[in-house]
Design a protein around this motif. Sequence first.
Motif, PDB file in Angstrom:
ATOM      1  N   THR A 101       3.703   6.509   8.182  1.00 28.95           N
ATOM      2  CA  THR A 101       3.601   7.422   7.046  1.00 28.95           C
ATOM      3  C   THR A 101       2.300   8.183   7.227  1.00 28.95           C
ATOM      4  O   THR A 101       1.253   7.558   7.409  1.00 28.95           O
ATOM      5  N   MET A 102       2.384   9.513   7.192  1.00 30.40           N
ATOM      6  CA  MET A 102       1.178  10.288   7.496  1.00 30.40           C
ATOM      7  C   MET A 102       0.731  11.128   6.302  1.00 30.40           C
ATOM      8  O   MET A 102       1.545  11.715   5.605  1.00 30.40           O
ATOM      9  N   ARG A 103      -0.574  11.132   6.085  1.00 28.83           N
ATOM     10  CA  ARG A 103      -1.168  11.946   5.018  1.00 28.83           C
ATOM     11  C   ARG A 103      -2.289  12.790   5.621  1.00 28.83           C
ATOM     12  O   ARG A 103      -3.433  12.367   5.693  1.00 28.83           O
TER      13      ARG A 103
ATOM     14  N   GLY B 201       7.190   7.184   5.208  1.00 30.59           N
ATOM     15  CA  GLY B 201       7.937   7.615   6.393  1.00 30.59           C
ATOM     16  C   GLY B 201       7.709   9.070   6.747  1.00 30.59           C
ATOM     17  O   GLY B 201       7.829   9.452   7.888  1.00 30.59           O
ATOM     18  N   GLY B 202       7.332   9.885   5.760  1.00 30.15           N
ATOM     19  CA  GLY B 202       7.150  11.310   6.049  1.00 30.15           C
ATOM     20  C   GLY B 202       5.701  11.685   6.255  1.00 30.15           C
ATOM     21  O   GLY B 202       4.820  10.829   6.410  1.00 30.15           O
ATOM     22  N   SER B 203       5.475  12.990   6.227  1.00 26.11           N
ATOM     23  CA  SER B 203       4.117  13.515   6.359  1.00 26.11           C
ATOM     24  C   SER B 203       3.904  14.475   5.201  1.00 26.11           C
ATOM     25  O   SER B 203       4.698  15.380   4.991  1.00 26.11           O
ATOM     26  N   PHE B 204       2.838  14.248   4.445  1.00 30.26           N
ATOM     27  CA  PHE B 204       2.628  15.012   3.218  1.00 30.26           C
ATOM     28  C   PHE B 204       1.151  15.335   3.088  1.00 30.26           C
ATOM     29  O   PHE B 204       0.316  14.429   3.116  1.00 30.26           O
ATOM     30  N   PRO B 205       0.777  16.625   2.985  1.00 28.41           N
ATOM     31  CA  PRO B 205      -0.651  16.975   2.961  1.00 28.41           C
ATOM     32  C   PRO B 205      -1.387  16.492   1.710  1.00 28.41           C
ATOM     33  O   PRO B 205      -0.805  16.475   0.619  1.00 28.41           O
ATOM     34  N   VAL B 206      -2.627  16.073   1.880  1.00 34.64           N
ATOM     35  CA  VAL B 206      -3.455  15.602   0.759  1.00 34.64           C
ATOM     36  C   VAL B 206      -4.827  16.276   0.820  1.00 34.64           C
ATOM     37  O   VAL B 206      -5.210  16.828   1.843  1.00 34.64           O
ATOM     38  N   GLU B 207      -5.557  16.200  -0.291  1.00 34.37           N
ATOM     39  CA  GLU B 207      -6.935  16.701  -0.318  1.00 34.37           C
ATOM     40  C   GLU B 207      -7.870  15.602   0.201  1.00 34.37           C
ATOM     41  O   GLU B 207      -7.489  14.432   0.270  1.00 34.37           O
ATOM     42  N   ILE B 208      -9.113  15.957   0.500  1.00 38.56           N
ATOM     43  CA  ILE B 208     -10.065  15.024   1.103  1.00 38.56           C
ATOM     44  C   ILE B 208     -10.310  13.792   0.225  1.00 38.56           C
ATOM     45  O   ILE B 208     -10.430  12.675   0.724  1.00 38.56           O
ATOM     46  N   GLU B 209     -10.327  13.973  -1.120  1.00 40.31           N
ATOM     47  CA  GLU B 209     -10.581  12.830  -2.025  1.00 40.31           C
ATOM     48  C   GLU B 209      -9.475  11.792  -1.866  1.00 40.31           C
ATOM     49  O   GLU B 209      -9.725  10.595  -1.813  1.00 40.31           O
ATOM     50  N   GLU B 210      -8.231  12.288  -1.802  1.00 42.24           N
ATOM     51  CA  GLU B 210      -7.078  11.383  -1.650  1.00 42.24           C
ATOM     52  C   GLU B 210      -7.144  10.667  -0.304  1.00 42.24           C
ATOM     53  O   GLU B 210      -6.897   9.465  -0.199  1.00 42.24           O
TER      54      GLU B 210
ATOM     55  N   LEU C   6       0.846  -1.204   0.000  1.00 42.46           N
ATOM     56  CA  LEU C   6       0.000   0.000   0.000  1.00 42.46           C
ATOM     57  C   LEU C   6       0.880   1.253   0.000  1.00 42.46           C
ATOM     58  O   LEU C   6       0.621   2.210  -0.716  1.00 42.46           O
ATOM     59  N   LEU C   7       1.948   1.213   0.796  1.00 43.53           N
ATOM     60  CA  LEU C   7       2.822   2.383   0.903  1.00 43.53           C
ATOM     61  C   LEU C   7       3.446   2.734  -0.447  1.00 43.53           C
ATOM     62  O   LEU C   7       3.659   3.897  -0.755  1.00 43.53           O
ATOM     63  N   SER C   8       3.722   1.699  -1.252  1.00 47.14           N
ATOM     64  CA  SER C   8       4.336   1.978  -2.563  1.00 47.14           C
ATOM     65  C   SER C   8       3.329   2.590  -3.535  1.00 47.14           C
ATOM     66  O   SER C   8       3.697   3.203  -4.529  1.00 47.14           O
ATOM     67  N   GLN C   9       2.029   2.427  -3.253  1.00 53.28           N
ATOM     68  CA  GLN C   9       1.004   2.947  -4.178  1.00 53.28           C
ATOM     69  C   GLN C   9       0.639   4.409  -3.936  1.00 53.28           C
ATOM     70  O   GLN C   9       0.166   5.084  -4.831  1.00 53.28           O
ATOM     71  N   ILE C  10       0.833   4.885  -2.702  1.00 49.41           N
ATOM     72  CA  ILE C  10       0.374   6.255  -2.449  1.00 49.41           C
ATOM     73  C   ILE C  10       1.479   7.254  -2.765  1.00 49.41           C
ATOM     74  O   ILE C  10       2.659   6.945  -2.635  1.00 49.41           O
ATOM     75  N   SER C  11       1.084   8.443  -3.204  1.00 50.94           N
ATOM     76  CA  SER C  11       2.072   9.437  -3.633  1.00 50.94           C
ATOM     77  C   SER C  11       2.899   9.941  -2.445  1.00 50.94           C
ATOM     78  O   SER C  11       2.449   9.905  -1.306  1.00 50.94           O
ATOM     79  N   GLY C  12       4.100  10.388  -2.748  1.00 49.99           N
ATOM     80  CA  GLY C  12       4.984  10.915  -1.699  1.00 49.99           C
ATOM     81  C   GLY C  12       5.807   9.803  -1.067  1.00 49.99           C
ATOM     82  O   GLY C  12       5.486   8.627  -1.194  1.00 49.99           O
TER      83      GLY C  12
END
Length: 370
Positions: free
Chosen positions: A157-159, A53-62, A44-50
């Motif tokens: 990993t935080m979004r 291990g880090g923290s990266f802001p996303v929109e509600i749809e993501e 799953l981690l390889s599929q999401i952008s960014g």
Amino acid sequence: MGMEYLSNNHCNGGEDSGAVNPPVILGLQPSALIDHIAKVDWSLLSQISGESGGSFPVEIEELEHILSEVKIHILSSPDDLSPVKTIAAGSVANTIRGLAAGFGVSCGIIGACGDDEQGKLFVSNMRLYGVNISRLRMKKGSTAQCVCLVDELANRTMRPCLSNAAKIQADALMREDFRGSKWLVLRYAISNLEIIHAAIRIAKQEGVLVSLDLASFEMVRKFRLQLLQLLESGNIDLCFANEDEATELVRGEEGANLESALEFLAKHCQWAVVTLGPNGCIAKHGKEIVRVPAIGEAKAIDATGAGDLFASGFLYGLVKGLNLEECCKVGSCSGGSVIRALGGEVTPENWQWMHKQMQTEGLTVPSSDE
């Protein structure tokens, strides 16, 4: 404005307990936050952008897309009742809740939440642990959310989705919010800099001590200048940094190492603490420097909240008049208690584990009627 203050009933001491006995410790979290935490496999981690291990802001749809994917990639153990844990979160909320729930210190939170399901969840969670919420404003709109994905090695990993989230503004702070409290707990964030400065200004007028957490090495790296100005103002009484944040703070300086970072912080703050994960912490107050190893065997399930709960224990020690080494030991016990389960909320079993560690260290265990 569509904003209302939340009453504090169901909370310790009834409706207006905040007016009669101000909380000893106040936390400023401009935006209430809800975490969705799940243990997931690598795929799953390889599929999401960014980066993972880090923290990266996303929109509600993501955020909603990741949550739907989580159900397929969950690593649940047989004793998990629910694979995704949804709880009130945010660094300051974790510290304040820990102080109220595990140490019996009267605490309050200043901030805003949306009038949605997540906002109501945040409020009921804080109330449940006896945190005074009379300084929390409920606004029309949404509450900030974050997906925390924890891998097999307990890395997270935080979004976060913070866009359009309800947030308190600097001009909404009032001196009455701070009056009579001993400590104000803050977390460094460039997006909150204006409100941080406003809160510090009022805190100092009211004789309240200020504790600052450096948040993340990315935040220190990108906004170092603003952070240095904040520290050099002399208004920060206590500063917490982890290893990465401390390293980032003195990067490029001659002879830069963790000790020099501690020295730098202690030059500007009465108390300076650098946490070293499984290696414990180093701290300085006045001329005194202590190094305290981690307490209890390392059994990290999820590192979320370790620094926040370390701060709970350390602040409890200061409020109780413990010496520097004892404050570090209590912090080490409470920081160690939260990593034994998912999320930044300590389970009853892990509070008991903490009390046992404190007894072993010869520290006085907090009584429930503190």
